[in-house]
Scaffold this active site. Structure first.
Site, PDB file in Angstrom:
ATOM      1  N   CYS A  73       0.609  -1.229   0.440  1.00 27.23           N
ATOM      2  CA  CYS A  73      -0.032  -0.217   0.221  1.00 27.23           C
ATOM      3  C   CYS A  73       0.698   1.921  -0.098  1.00 27.23           C
ATOM      4  O   CYS A  73       0.216   2.430  -0.727  1.00 27.23           O
ATOM      5  CB  CYS A  73      -0.896   0.310   1.828  1.00 27.23           C
ATOM      6  SG  CYS A  73      -2.293  -1.162   1.288  1.00 27.23           S
ATOM      7  N   HIS A 132      -3.434   7.059   2.768  1.00 24.00           N
ATOM      8  CA  HIS A 132      -3.740   5.816   1.801  1.00 24.00           C
ATOM      9  C   HIS A 132      -5.294   5.203   2.525  1.00 24.00           C
ATOM     10  O   HIS A 132      -5.694   5.671   3.757  1.00 24.00           O
ATOM     11  CB  HIS A 132      -2.467   4.771   1.910  1.00 24.00           C
ATOM     12  CG  HIS A 132      -3.515   3.036   1.889  1.00 24.00           C
ATOM     13  ND1 HIS A 132      -3.162   2.962   0.965  1.00 24.00           N
ATOM     14  CD2 HIS A 132      -3.046   1.905   2.396  1.00 24.00           C
ATOM     15  CE1 HIS A 132      -4.445   1.479   0.973  1.00 24.00           C
ATOM     16  NE2 HIS A 132      -4.063   0.896   2.408  1.00 24.00           N
ATOM     17  N   ASN A 174     -10.632  -0.237  -0.189  1.00 22.04           N
ATOM     18  CA  ASN A 174      -8.837  -0.062   0.185  1.00 22.04           C
ATOM     19  C   ASN A 174      -8.241  -0.459  -1.840  1.00 22.04           C
ATOM     20  O   ASN A 174      -8.582  -1.426  -2.073  1.00 22.04           O
ATOM     21  CB  ASN A 174      -8.599  -0.343   0.605  1.00 22.04           C
ATOM     22  CG  ASN A 174      -7.240  -0.043   1.243  1.00 22.04           C
ATOM     23  OD1 ASN A 174      -6.107  -0.112  -0.096  1.00 22.04           O
ATOM     24  ND2 ASN A 174      -6.680  -1.167   2.772  1.00 22.04           N
TER      25      ASN A 174
END
Length: 325
Positions: A115, A244, A274
């Protein structure tokens, strides 16, 4: 990591999201869950999922082409693809992406930082431009998490989505002008490598959500503070914080600890979930479309992901129009 004498400037922004949306109600039909349970714990209402036959390279090429169009360019010197979900273990995805975009001979490589991949890629690109190695670098975050998420695992199936986002960085004239990447900082801690992982010999991602939360929040806060301090900003000087898009609770906790009001926190997790390495460029494009970013705004990007890895970047927002594919 301090970006050197030649400034790297963000000149283009592009995205690619699959057309198919999977809602929380869709997931509730096969999992022991509900829209209310998912939304209250993650902030997610839906996520995009590719159809069978669509790979990471296809998403990446579309987002990359959109970023070049946004910048008014038809080529670049280097393509970096940050991804956790390459279509194949070997060879890398980036050369295929460069070829699909009509960039024969361009340098191309993959970057794996889960990520944090987009921020890592941004840092590498800015450093290469700063060193004079390349004049223009396309940084693409592209993910097809539907390929590695267990559809029966409520802990991950409700969180992750597919998509790609890309930016073009070019050699600039002003080190503190609009679009300039002012500073980046990166870090890792391999002692936490089992918190977010696809175990050896297994197909699906496993994640220890509670432990990830307790590590992510303070790490992202400190990383954001360090990169802001490096360019002389106090937290209150930050016009837009783009973390993020892992979980709305994480984003809210980080913003609160930084002392930022809610309106300075950029989110689009409700619509796309996500998307790992793609999440920050997708969030930037969403914010730009909604008029939440103004040229010259002081922006801090911060990510935390498997590895464990983390990173932040400080930049001045440019005058650009995102392009979507």
């Amino acid at each position: 990591m301090s970006n050197s004498r030649i400034p790297a400037v963000l000149t283009g922004l592009g995205t690619c999201l699959p057309p198919r949306t999977v809602t929380n109600d869709d997931l509730a039909q096969r999992l022991e869950t509900s829209h209310e349970w998912i939304h209250s714990r993650t902030g997610i209402a839906g996520r995009r999922v590719v159809d069978a036959g669509t790979g990471t390279a296809e998403l990446a090429a579309a987002a990359g082409s959109a970023a070049l169009e946004s910048a008014g360019r038809s080529s670049c010197d280097l393509v970096i693809v940050a991804t956790t979900t390459p279509d194949r273990a070997c060879p890398a995805t980036a050369p295929q992406v460069a070829s699909a975009m009509g960039l024969p001979g361009a340098a191309a490589f993959d970057l794996s930082a889960v990520c944090s991949g987009f921020v890592y890629g941004l840092s590498v690109a800015a450093a290469m431009i700063g060193a004079g190695t390349f004049g223009s670098v396309l940084v693409i975050g592209a993910e097809r998490y539907s390929a590695i998420v267990d559809p029966q695992d409520r802990g991950t199936a409700v969180i992750f989505g597919d998509g790609a986002g890309a930016v073009l960085l070019e050699r600039g004239q002003e080190s503190v002008g609009q679009g300039a990447v002012l500073h980046t900082e990166l870090g890792s801690d391999g002692t936490g490598n089992e918190l977010i992982t696809v175990p050896p010999g297994e197909r699906y991602l496993r994640m220890k959500g509670r432990e990830v939360y307790t590590r992510a929040v303070p790490t992202m806060v400190e990383s954001a503070r360090r990169v802001a301090a490096a360019v002389g900003w106090q937290p209150e000087d930050i016009d837009a914080f783009v973390g993020h898009q892992a979980n709305l609770r994480i984003l809210e906790s980080v913003a609160k600890r930084l002392g930022l009001p809610p309106e300075r926190m950029i989110t689009n997790i409700e619509e796309v979930g996500n998307t790992a390495a793609a999440s920050i460029p997708l969030a930037l494009a969403s914010a730009a479309d909604r008029g939440l970013l103004t040229p010259g705004d002081r922006v801090v990007l911060t990510a935390f992901g498997g590895g464990l890895t983390w990173g932040s970047a400080a930049l001045l927002w440019p005058d650009l129009r995102p392009v979507h594919r």
